[in-house]
Design an enzyme around this catalytic site. Structure first.
Site, mmCIF file in Angstrom:
data_model
loop_
_atom_site.group_PDB
_atom_site.id
_atom_site.type_symbol
_atom_site.label_atom_id
_atom_site.label_comp_id
_atom_site.label_asym_id
_atom_site.label_seq_id
_atom_site.Cartn_x
_atom_site.Cartn_y
_atom_site.Cartn_z
ATOM 1 N N TYR A 277 -19.161 -35.716 36.571
ATOM 2 C CA TYR A 277 -19.748 -35.193 37.966
ATOM 3 C C TYR A 277 -20.179 -36.476 38.834
ATOM 4 C CZ TYR A 277 -19.503 -30.796 35.372
ATOM 5 O OH TYR A 277 -19.187 -29.839 34.652
ATOM 6 N N LYS B 107 -22.152 -34.299 29.406
ATOM 7 C CA LYS B 107 -20.883 -34.426 28.777
ATOM 8 C C LYS B 107 -20.260 -35.570 28.591
ATOM 9 C CE LYS B 107 -20.600 -29.676 30.875
ATOM 10 N NZ LYS B 107 -21.149 -29.859 32.221
#
Ligand SMILES: NC(=O)c1ccc[n+]([C@@H]2O[C@H](COP(=O)([O-])OP(=O)(O)OC[C@H]3O[C@@H](n4cnc5c(N)ncnc54)[C@H](OP(=O)(O)O)[C@@H]3O)[C@@H](O)[C@H]2O)c1
Length: 281
Positions: free
Chosen positions: A50, A75
């Site tokens: 992101y 992540k």
């Protein structure tokens, strides 16, 4: 009303409701995170993919909170599945978060058609991160039943969570059921299907009966199923609305009516994890 904690299979606790920051531009993330923390959220779901991990750290500081006050998930990006690349990525995530640990670290996608299908080595590297204390809990995201079965057969550590697409039109039933049977908590992503379910007449009728918004009803449905959810919004009023879901309860009839909205595989909006092979550059 406070957010309940869920105890994961490794003994660590996670707040059942959090705030997701997918698609929030990096330069807007700190402000959105601050609004969420001011509203009471204490769990943020981000990812290296992101590009906004630094914004999460900045938002925590802007809210006047300590790192330890907030549960942070990040992540492992698809580009970094090989062990050495994963180790560098873990260090990079910690640097951007300004912390020496993440609460939860996930393999973002299994990528069974890449890296010779070897997500098992990637999982073994995640186990190494947990042993080193870089990640208090480790889990996976977008893993199908076959992928989870392979981790169970070839490694000793069961993922604490599996973060998967799941909303009223796509219950992802087989994967969620496998998790329930094997002590893997389910974290539904796109819990309100990025807004696509909000006009559904079954949901709007239930919302009217409870004097709540449709988004609140859908989030409450996830909570009552025992799932861990983190809706995303950059709209301050919605951020607060999504947090205000602990003062009402859906009836068994409401739960059954929402249960009947599942379209199976046809309800999936995102990529199929069996074929998804995106490598960000
Ligand atoms: N592991 C994965 O592969 C994966 C994939 C996708 C997502 N995720 C995680 O899951 C989180 C949530 O999923 P998501 O961001 O895809 O979608 P989502 O939370 O289901 O929906 C977000 C969308 O719904 C709108 N919205 C939010 N609250 C609303 C409300 N109360 N009323 C009306 N509209 C509302 C938001 O608009 P505004 O922002 O304009 O208010 C935004 O467009 C992500 O942020 C990320 O942390 C993980």
């Amino acid at each position: 009303m406070s957010v309940p904690n869920i105890t994961l299979n490794d003994g660590h606790e996670i707040p059942q409701l959090g705030f997701g920051v997918f698609q929030i531009p990096p330069d807007e993330t700190a402000e959105a995170v601050k609004v969420a923390l001011d509203a009471g959220y204490r769990h943020i779901d981000t990812a290296e993919m992101y590009g906004n991990e630094q914004g999460v750290a900045d938002g925590i500081a802007a809210a006047g909170l300590d790192r330890a006050d907030v549960y942070i998930t990040s992540k492992l990006n698809n580009t970094f599945h090989e062990p050495d690349a994963a180790r560098k990525a873990m260090a990079g995530t910690l640097e951007k978060l300004g912390s020496d640990y993440v609460d939860l670290f996930l393999i973002h996608w299994p990528l069974p058609t890449l890296y010779g299908g070897d997500y098992v080595s990637t999982w073994n590297t995640m186990i190494e991160f947990q042993k080193a204390g870089y990640a208090r809990s480790i889990g996976v995201s977008n893993f199908q039943v076959a992928h989870l079965e392979r981790l169970a057969a070839e490694t000793d550590v069961v993922p604490a969570v599996n973060q998967i697409e799941l909303h009223p039109y796509f219950h992802n039933a087989a994967v969620a059921a496998y998790g329930k049977e094997h002590g893997i908590d389910t974290e539904p992503w796109s819990p309100i299907a990025q807004g696509r379910v909000l006009g559904d007449p079954v949901l709007t009728e239930i919302a009217a009966a409870h004097g709540k918004s449709t988004a609140q009803v859908v989030l409450r449905w996830h909570i009552q199923l025992g799932y861990i959810v983190f809706p995303k919004s950059t709209t301050p009023a919605r951020i607060r609305e999504n947090f205000d879901i602990f003062d009402f309860e859906l009836t068994p009839a409401d739960m059954a009516a929402i249960g009947a909205l599942d379209k199976g595989e046809a309800g999936r909006d995102g990529p199929n994890p069996d074929t998804f092979a995106y490598l960000p550059t």
